[in-house]
Design an enzyme around this catalytic site. Structure first.
Site, PDB file in Angstrom:
ATOM      1  N   ARG A 139       0.823  -1.202   0.000  1.00  0.00           N
ATOM      2  CA  ARG A 139       0.000   0.000   0.000  1.00  0.00           C
ATOM      3  C   ARG A 139       0.859   1.254   0.000  1.00  0.00           C
ATOM      4  O   ARG A 139       0.324   2.362  -0.023  1.00  0.00           O
ATOM      5  CB  ARG A 139      -0.858   0.014   1.254  1.00  0.00           C
ATOM      6  CG  ARG A 139      -2.334  -0.243   1.032  1.00  0.00           C
ATOM      7  CD  ARG A 139      -2.980  -0.090   2.390  1.00  0.00           C
ATOM      8  NE  ARG A 139      -4.400  -0.021   2.402  1.00  0.00           N
ATOM      9  CZ  ARG A 139      -5.226  -1.065   2.412  1.00  0.00           C
ATOM     10  NH1 ARG A 139      -4.754  -2.276   2.301  1.00  0.00           N
ATOM     11  NH2 ARG A 139      -6.516  -0.876   2.494  1.00  0.00           N
TER      12      ARG A 139
ATOM     13  N   ARG B   9     -18.384  -2.067   9.262  1.00  0.00           N
ATOM     14  CA  ARG B   9     -17.060  -1.936   9.873  1.00  0.00           C
ATOM     15  C   ARG B   9     -16.877  -0.512  10.369  1.00  0.00           C
ATOM     16  O   ARG B   9     -17.266   0.426   9.683  1.00  0.00           O
ATOM     17  CB  ARG B   9     -15.995  -2.222   8.809  1.00  0.00           C
ATOM     18  CG  ARG B   9     -15.212  -3.482   9.055  1.00  0.00           C
ATOM     19  CD  ARG B   9     -14.460  -3.888   7.821  1.00  0.00           C
ATOM     20  NE  ARG B   9     -13.464  -2.900   7.421  1.00  0.00           N
ATOM     21  CZ  ARG B   9     -12.746  -3.006   6.309  1.00  0.00           C
ATOM     22  NH1 ARG B   9     -12.910  -4.023   5.494  1.00  0.00           N
ATOM     23  NH2 ARG B   9     -11.866  -2.093   6.004  1.00  0.00           N
TER      24      ARG B   9
HETATM   25  P1  ADP Z   1      -9.985  -1.765   2.310  1.00  0.00           P
HETATM   26  O1  ADP Z   1     -11.376  -2.132   2.434  1.00  0.00           O
HETATM   27  O2  ADP Z   1      -9.658  -0.338   2.512  1.00  0.00           O
HETATM   28  O3  ADP Z   1      -9.283  -2.360   1.155  1.00  0.00           O
HETATM   29  P2  ADP Z   1      -8.512  -3.386   4.139  1.00  0.00           P
HETATM   30  O4  ADP Z   1      -9.436  -4.356   4.727  1.00  0.00           O
HETATM   31  O5  ADP Z   1      -7.570  -3.825   3.101  1.00  0.00           O
HETATM   32  O6  ADP Z   1      -9.378  -2.199   3.657  1.00  0.00           O
HETATM   33  O7  ADP Z   1      -7.669  -2.662   5.286  1.00  0.00           O
HETATM   34  C1  ADP Z   1      -8.264  -2.072   6.411  1.00  0.00           C
HETATM   35  C2  ADP Z   1      -7.245  -1.300   7.200  1.00  0.00           C
HETATM   36  O8  ADP Z   1      -6.149  -2.162   7.598  1.00  0.00           O
HETATM   37  C3  ADP Z   1      -6.566  -0.168   6.447  1.00  0.00           C
HETATM   38  O9  ADP Z   1      -7.329   0.999   6.442  1.00  0.00           O
HETATM   39  C4  ADP Z   1      -5.253  -0.033   7.239  1.00  0.00           C
HETATM   40  O10 ADP Z   1      -5.433   0.640   8.447  1.00  0.00           O
HETATM   41  C5  ADP Z   1      -4.906  -1.476   7.549  1.00  0.00           C
HETATM   42  N1  ADP Z   1      -4.039  -2.061   6.503  1.00  0.00           N
HETATM   43  C6  ADP Z   1      -4.357  -3.112   5.682  1.00  0.00           C
HETATM   44  N2  ADP Z   1      -3.349  -3.381   4.829  1.00  0.00           N
HETATM   45  C7  ADP Z   1      -2.367  -2.480   5.100  1.00  0.00           C
HETATM   46  C8  ADP Z   1      -1.080  -2.221   4.562  1.00  0.00           C
HETATM   47  N3  ADP Z   1      -0.594  -2.947   3.533  1.00  0.00           N
HETATM   48  N4  ADP Z   1      -0.359  -1.206   5.084  1.00  0.00           N
HETATM   49  C9  ADP Z   1      -0.823  -0.477   6.109  1.00  0.00           C
HETATM   50  N5  ADP Z   1      -2.024  -0.660   6.653  1.00  0.00           N
HETATM   51  C10 ADP Z   1      -2.803  -1.650   6.170  1.00  0.00           C
END
Ligand code: ADP
Ligand code: ZN
Length: 210
Positions: free
Chosen positions: A88, A156
């Site tokens: 990310r 969520r």
């Molecule tokens: P989305 O629905 O935004 O794709 P995710 O379920 O992938 O959400 O992620 C939810 C949260 O988990 C993010 O907003 C972040 O806080 C954290 N997160 C997930 N993957 C990463 C990553 N690769 N780097 C940093 N934070 C992460």
């Protein structure tokens, strides 16, 4: 096939990741799901991550890089995997390179911000197993109940409208530059996220030639 899915929160990465996983029999590795699982179980990593996740911020790079390093060492990743939600940031992508992992393709699912905000309010997640649903686009068999484990479906915390705007901002600032990063390596393919899941899946399979 070693694949990365890119896209804004709520673009439909998780949904398409499952479809590709079924088709190619390779696992989906979702950092979001791994982090939420640790939060639920109250592990040390989970409690460290919680304040970031709830505020719509990114968890620090070293934490997620550690998660991915461990997970990719697992035997089920031998024949390939789908990364959903990682990398990310540019440092996360560089860490992947430094692990000696050669990614085949990066697929970006593009959806306009306005559509994202509208969509996220309908997203629901199972409190227990983490399965995701949508009130309109991906309904559970019984409203409000998980198809897999029968537990309650909830919004969520980080899908609340205020937090979604913050997450979109973070996406444009920190994650979108990865498109250039992978385009420069000739690995980027793009699909437009459609209204209907099945149309996005068709476009995804076509882009991946699977
Ligand atoms: P989305 O629905 O935004 O794709 P995710 O379920 O992938 O959400 O992620 C939810 C949260 O988990 C993010 O907003 C972040 O806080 C954290 N997160 C997930 N993957 C990463 C990553 N690769 N780097 C940093 N934070 C992460
Ligand atoms: Zn469930």
């Amino acid at each position: 096939m070693k694949l990365i899915l890119l896209g804004a929160p709520g673009a439909g990465k998780g949904t398409q990741a499952e479809k590709i996983s079924e088709k190619l029999s390779i696992p989906v590795i979702s950092t979001g799901n791994i982090i939420r699982e640790s939060m639920k179980n109250g592990t040390e990593m989970g409690s460290k991550a919680k304040s970031y996740v709830d505020a719509g911020k990114l968890v620090p790079d070293e934490v997620v890089i550690g998660i991915i390093r461990e997970r990719l060492a697992n035997k089920d990743c031998e024949n390939g995997f789908i990364l959903d939600g990682f990398p990310r940031t540019i440092p996360q992508a560089e860490a992947l390179d430094n692990m000696g992992i050669e990614i085949d393709t990066v697929l970006s699912i593009d959806v306009e911000d306005e559509k994202i905000v509208a969509r996220m309010s309908g997203r629901r997640v199972c409190l227990d197993c983490g399965a995701t649903y949508h009130l309109e686009y991906k309904k559970s068999k019984v409203e409000g109940i998980c198809d897999f484990c029968g537990k309650e479906l909830v919004l969520r915390k980080d899908d609340a409208p205020e937090t979604v705007l913050d997450r979109l901002h973070v996406y444009h600032e920190q994650t979108e530059p990865l498109k250039e990063f992978y385009a420069a390596k000739g690995k980027l393919r793009t699909v437009k996220g459609c209204e209907e899941v099945k149309d996005t899946t068709a476009a995804t399979f076509a882009a991946l030639e699977i």
